[in-house]
Design a protein around this motif. Sequence first.
Motif, PDB file in Angstrom:
ATOM      1  N   ALA A  53       0.790  -1.176   0.060  1.00 41.80           N
ATOM      2  CA  ALA A  53       0.092   0.046  -0.205  1.00 41.80           C
ATOM      3  C   ALA A  53       0.910   1.171   0.031  1.00 41.80           C
ATOM      4  O   ALA A  53       2.137   1.154   0.525  1.00 41.80           O
ATOM      5  N   GLU A  54       0.401   2.231  -0.693  1.00 42.85           N
ATOM      6  CA  GLU A  54       1.121   3.541  -0.668  1.00 42.85           C
ATOM      7  C   GLU A  54       0.256   4.701  -0.128  1.00 42.85           C
ATOM      8  O   GLU A  54      -0.978   4.797  -0.020  1.00 42.85           O
ATOM      9  N   TYR A  55       1.068   5.667   0.619  1.00 42.58           N
ATOM     10  CA  TYR A  55       0.603   6.887   0.909  1.00 42.58           C
ATOM     11  C   TYR A  55       0.935   7.920   0.118  1.00 42.58           C
ATOM     12  O   TYR A  55       1.995   8.130  -0.505  1.00 42.58           O
ATOM     13  N   PHE A  56       0.251   9.083   0.103  1.00 42.49           N
ATOM     14  CA  PHE A  56       0.720  10.275  -0.699  1.00 42.49           C
ATOM     15  C   PHE A  56       1.439  10.056  -2.124  1.00 42.49           C
ATOM     16  O   PHE A  56       2.401  10.627  -2.232  1.00 42.49           O
ATOM     17  N   ILE A  58       4.802   8.525  -1.582  1.00 39.59           N
ATOM     18  CA  ILE A  58       5.837   8.908  -1.029  1.00 39.59           C
ATOM     19  C   ILE A  58       6.052   8.158   0.320  1.00 39.59           C
ATOM     20  O   ILE A  58       7.234   7.836   0.986  1.00 39.59           O
ATOM     21  N   GLY A  59       4.994   7.645   0.920  1.00 33.69           N
ATOM     22  CA  GLY A  59       4.937   6.623   1.844  1.00 33.69           C
ATOM     23  C   GLY A  59       4.658   5.252   1.468  1.00 33.69           C
ATOM     24  O   GLY A  59       3.558   5.145   0.726  1.00 33.69           O
ATOM     25  N   LYS A  60       5.256   4.226   2.017  1.00 29.87           N
ATOM     26  CA  LYS A  60       4.957   2.867   1.605  1.00 29.87           C
ATOM     27  C   LYS A  60       4.760   2.097   2.882  1.00 29.87           C
ATOM     28  O   LYS A  60       5.533   2.243   3.739  1.00 29.87           O
ATOM     29  N   TYR A  61       3.962   1.129   2.469  1.00 28.81           N
ATOM     30  CA  TYR A  61       3.623   0.098   3.583  1.00 28.81           C
ATOM     31  C   TYR A  61       3.572  -1.251   3.042  1.00 28.81           C
ATOM     32  O   TYR A  61       2.730  -1.614   2.190  1.00 28.81           O
ATOM     33  N   ASP A  62       4.404  -2.253   3.674  1.00 26.81           N
ATOM     34  CA  ASP A  62       4.303  -3.497   3.067  1.00 26.81           C
ATOM     35  C   ASP A  62       4.289  -4.530   4.082  1.00 26.81           C
ATOM     36  O   ASP A  62       4.996  -4.376   5.291  1.00 26.81           O
ATOM     37  N   PHE A  63       3.643  -5.590   3.924  1.00 27.54           N
ATOM     38  CA  PHE A  63       3.622  -6.732   4.834  1.00 27.54           C
ATOM     39  C   PHE A  63       3.768  -8.022   4.118  1.00 27.54           C
ATOM     40  O   PHE A  63       3.360  -8.252   2.851  1.00 27.54           O
ATOM     41  N   ALA A  64       4.872  -8.995   4.480  1.00 33.06           N
ATOM     42  CA  ALA A  64       5.073 -10.218   3.820  1.00 33.06           C
ATOM     43  C   ALA A  64       4.811 -11.286   5.027  1.00 33.06           C
ATOM     44  O   ALA A  64       5.359 -10.981   6.255  1.00 33.06           O
ATOM     45  N   ASN A  65       4.521 -12.692   4.770  1.00 35.82           N
ATOM     46  CA  ASN A  65       4.309 -13.493   5.584  1.00 35.82           C
ATOM     47  C   ASN A  65       4.416 -15.051   5.035  1.00 35.82           C
ATOM     48  O   ASN A  65       4.158 -15.025   3.838  1.00 35.82           O
TER      49      ASN A  65
END
Length: 370
Positions: free
Chosen positions: A77-80, A83-90
């Motif tokens: 997922a990304e913000y702005f 500019i901001g990035k959110y990642d999840f791995a499992n």
Amino acid sequence: MTIKTRCLILLCTLAPTLLVAQFRKYSNEFLNIGAGARGLAMGSAQVASVSDGTAGYWNPAALVHVKDQAQVNIMHAEYFAGIGKYDFANVAIPLSDGKRTIGLSVLRFAVDDIPNTVFLVEPDGSINFDNITTFSSADYAFLFSYAQQLKMNSEDKKLNLGFNAKVIHRKAGDFATAWGFGFDAGVQYINKRLQLALMARDVTTTFNAWSYSINDKMREVFYVTQNDIPVKSTELTAPKLVAGGAYNFRLGKSVNLLAEANLDFTFDGRRNTVISSSVVSIDPKIGLEASVKNVFFVRAGINNFQKALEDEDSTYTKKVWIYQPSLGAGFRLQNVMVDYAFTNLANQSNPLYTHVFSLKLDLVRKNKKK
């Protein structure tokens, strides 16, 4: 530009890091965003019904549903506008007895290419854009999960237990670094179509130790402007309890409707939630998932209920309840699951709706030839 102005620029640049030692009530907030487009589309109401590898985040006890083959989950997922990035791995790996599962989850929230304008102004007052550098502010979490299914007298009833051991690493350029650790514990009870769960986050409190690296020039700026120079500090994240219940309504031979409700209990002071007190604050979450033949899915959720001033009230005294809706969908193709969510990853005061995609892959074992 005066030296005081330069210092204010520095403080704004380092705010997320320098203020964390003071506002510990909201420490490690990146761990509250969520994991997987399914859960985010359902308003983060997941602790009872989650049944895939993302359980390493929502409720490690539910990892026991990953059986027979290993499973991989990834989300971005990304913000702005990036500019901001959110990642999840499992990755979740069932053990040979079929009643225990281990897992590893990695979360990263980062803002890259942040301008550092501390030395933009030369000592003579001239502006030198060549002095601008960039840095990244990144938060990492590593969750090591274990889940086990306990024996029950009835095959329709199941009791699952699980826990997380997590390691946290936070970094803001070369200015500040933190290492932390903590534990989560969860339980899940299943009786036919009813599911109940309890999840204790940061059950022993999560500990972060911060260290700072401020060079002599920066120290001089802090000293001249009478600002505190950051020193080594510690940060504790208070425990949070999440209770949830889910029920699967069968609307036909091929259509199911899953409804789940969660209650988040926090004990770190009064918050802007439905039930708020100095002892405990309670924040409800509601999620729905309709599925067709366990292949096509449509989801919706509501969470983050808050009181806010009404926009049309000129007296600024009338308050109304606001909430955060979310939507999503998904489909399964053999051993591959693709999910989508449209949700707000920020908060009510700064709404930020974004598109979230996640992928689930069951690693099917090849049959051995005799």
